[in-house]
Design an enzyme around this catalytic site. Structure first.
Site, PDB file in Angstrom:
ATOM      1  N   ASP A 186      35.474  37.003  38.533  1.00 10.21           N
ATOM      2  CA  ASP A 186      35.663  36.057  39.639  1.00 10.21           C
ATOM      3  C   ASP A 186      37.150  35.775  39.885  1.00 10.21           C
ATOM      4  OD1 ASP A 186      34.760  34.348  41.622  1.00 10.21           O
ATOM      5  OD2 ASP A 186      33.387  33.257  40.318  1.00 10.21           O
ATOM      6  N   ASP A 234      30.559  32.760  49.239  1.00 14.25           N
ATOM      7  CA  ASP A 234      29.231  32.700  48.617  1.00 14.25           C
ATOM      8  C   ASP A 234      28.112  32.598  49.654  1.00 14.25           C
ATOM      9  OD1 ASP A 234      30.665  32.677  46.332  1.00 14.25           O
ATOM     10  OD2 ASP A 234      29.848  30.799  45.550  1.00 14.25           O
TER      11      ASP A 234
HETATM   12  C1  GLA Z   1      32.069  31.749  42.584  1.00 13.61           C
HETATM   13  C2  GLA Z   1      31.289  33.028  42.847  1.00 13.61           C
HETATM   14  C3  GLA Z   1      29.807  32.743  42.667  1.00 13.61           C
HETATM   15  C4  GLA Z   1      29.549  32.219  41.254  1.00 13.61           C
HETATM   16  C5  GLA Z   1      30.389  30.985  41.000  1.00 13.61           C
HETATM   17  C6  GLA Z   1      30.328  30.530  39.538  1.00 13.61           C
HETATM   18  O1  GLA Z   1      31.807  30.801  43.572  1.00 13.61           O
HETATM   19  O2  GLA Z   1      31.541  33.529  44.126  1.00 13.61           O
HETATM   20  O3  GLA Z   1      29.042  33.899  42.916  1.00 13.61           O
HETATM   21  O4  GLA Z   1      29.861  33.224  40.333  1.00 13.61           O
HETATM   22  O5  GLA Z   1      31.764  31.218  41.313  1.00 13.61           O
HETATM   23  O6  GLA Z   1      31.085  29.410  39.293  1.00 13.61           O
END
Ligand code: GLA
Length: 413
Positions: free
Chosen positions: A161, A216
């Site tokens: 990430d 997301d």
């Molecule tokens: C980010 C990623 C998500 C998830 C969260 C976890 O937002 O894009 O897919 O992994 O972090 O904290």
């Protein structure tokens, strides 16, 4: 004895150059991604969409069990990935990462062994910054140690990430973890998750196996969920953002429009449309629902082998939106054996009586350099959700398309 000082110096110089070139070659050889781990888009399950930070070893074991007993494993789903929040709050005295002992009392190695014993693969999550998006320990400055730890645990997939990374160069940071994984020696799929902020489609094919193209996903069909400085996006918003990058995707390097929300609360028609368009897009199919408690509709969607076959087709071409007829979008995807997948998506809030005259269509895929010519010969039309042949392209198609739903077919040559 005469001593030729100059020749001796030259030889030394040459030796240095040779050594330098050798090292350069060695670095090239040993710095690469593990190739061919994702020749078709990865399939599996990830904890984030349903349980967020509430991860523990019992839940992961139950999901692995359900992956097998539900029949999903037989459909090709493989990776069981723990997303954020599995970490302990501090590293050990040598700086090695550890799992939260209360949530994972048996340890990650034992959990990975369990997942492997089911014939599945095991994935984990980290972040290029000091902390993850959930505020746990990131890998910055510990990349090689973490890669070594994952290899020792038997990890097969790493989602990496991008929180707390503002001062980092994305290509550099993802190259570092790629190299660290490679030097640890265990083939691990690298899932790049920097939300498309740094245009990974332009540089990541040699670094990772998939890269997120958007922020997301949110569990809705067509909404934007605002969280202060950032937003999460519904299904339609995501597909609109990512289609333009189709030319960058292919076997072993996929565009990733984020994980599936199928079974997390949308009605079955919207889940079906969501799953269909992900498959038309050759997207990774990472389910994110509770596999141990699925409705009949959810299971039917996630395990439709004919629809999955479109996603997993070995030609590896991401489909495209070919035309729009009022609220209906027409998506095409060429397939390896000369067939085509076609999906009519009704984005509107009303049902539509659709008439589609095949002979009037000109289908050209500029990326795959393929053309579909209906006037050369008719194709048999197989409805992939009804699982039956519904006609041939020598007759105008007449169909009723409910709101937020699809007609997804395979045109058999
Ligand atoms: C980010 C990623 C998500 C998830 C969260 C976890 O937002 O894009 O897919 O992994 O972090 O904290």
């Amino acid at each position: 004895m005469t001593f030729d000082f100059e020749t001796n110096q030259e030889t030394k110089h040459m030796k240095k150059i040779m050594l330098f070139l050798f090292l350069l070659g060695a670095i090239n050889i040993y710095s690469q991604k593990f190739n061919n781990l994702a020749l078709t888009p990865p399939m599996g399950w990830n904890s984030w969409n349903k349980i967020g930070c509430n991860v523990d070893e019992k839940t992961i074991r139950d999901i692995a069990d359900a992956m097998v007993s539900s029949g999903m494993k037989d459909c090709g789903y493989r990776y069981i990935v723990i997303d954020d929040c599995w970490h302990d709050s501090i590293r050990d005295a040598q700086g090695f990462i550890r799992a939260n002992p209360a949530r994972f009392p048996s340890g990650i190695k034992a959990l990975a062994d369990y997942v492997h014993s089911k014939g599945l693969k095991f994935g984990i999550y980290s972040d290029a910054g000091n902390h993850t998006c959930g505020g746990k320990l990131g890998s910055r400055g510990h990349e090689y140690q973490d890669a070594l730890t994952y290899a020792r645990w038997g990890v097969d997939y790493l989602k990496y990430d991008w929180c707390q990374c503002d001062d980092l160069n994305a290509k550099g940071a993802y190259t570092t973890i790629r190299d660290a994984l490679y030097s640890a020696g265990r083939p691990i799929v690298l899932s790049i998750c920097e939300w498309g902020n740094n245009k990974p489609w332009e540089w990541a094919a040699g670094i990772g196996h998939l890269w997120r193209t958007t922020g997301d996903i949110f569990n809705c069909f067509d909404c934007q969920k605002k969280y202060g400085t950032w937003s999460a996006w519904g299904v339609l918003k995501i597909i609109d953002m990512q289609e333009q990058y189709r030319k960058y995707a292919g076997p072993d390097h996929w565009n990733d429009p984020d994980m599936l929300e199928v079974g997390n609360g949308m009605p079955a028609n919207e889940d079906r449309a969501h799953f269909s368009i992900w498959c038309m897009s050759a997207a990774p199919l990472i389910s994110g629902n509770d596999l141990s408690r699925m409705s009949k509709e959810t299971l039917e969607i996630l395990t439709n082998k004919e629809v999955i076959a479109i996603d997993q087709d070995s030609l590896g071409i991401q489909g495209f939106r070919q035309s729009k007829i009022d609220s209906i979008e027409v998506w095409y995807k060429p397939l390896k054996n000369g067939d085509w997948a076609l999906c009519f998506l009704n984005r509107g809030s009303k049902p539509v009586n659709l008439e589609y005259d095949w002979k009037k269509q000109v289908i050209k895929d500029d990326v795959a350099k393929l053309e579909l010519k209906y006037d050369l010969k008719p194709y048999t039309i197989r409805d992939l959700w009804a699982k039956k042949v519904i006609g041939s392209t020598d007759k105008v198609l007449k169909t009723y398309l409910p709101s937020h739903d699809v007609l997804m077919v395979r045109l058999l040559k």
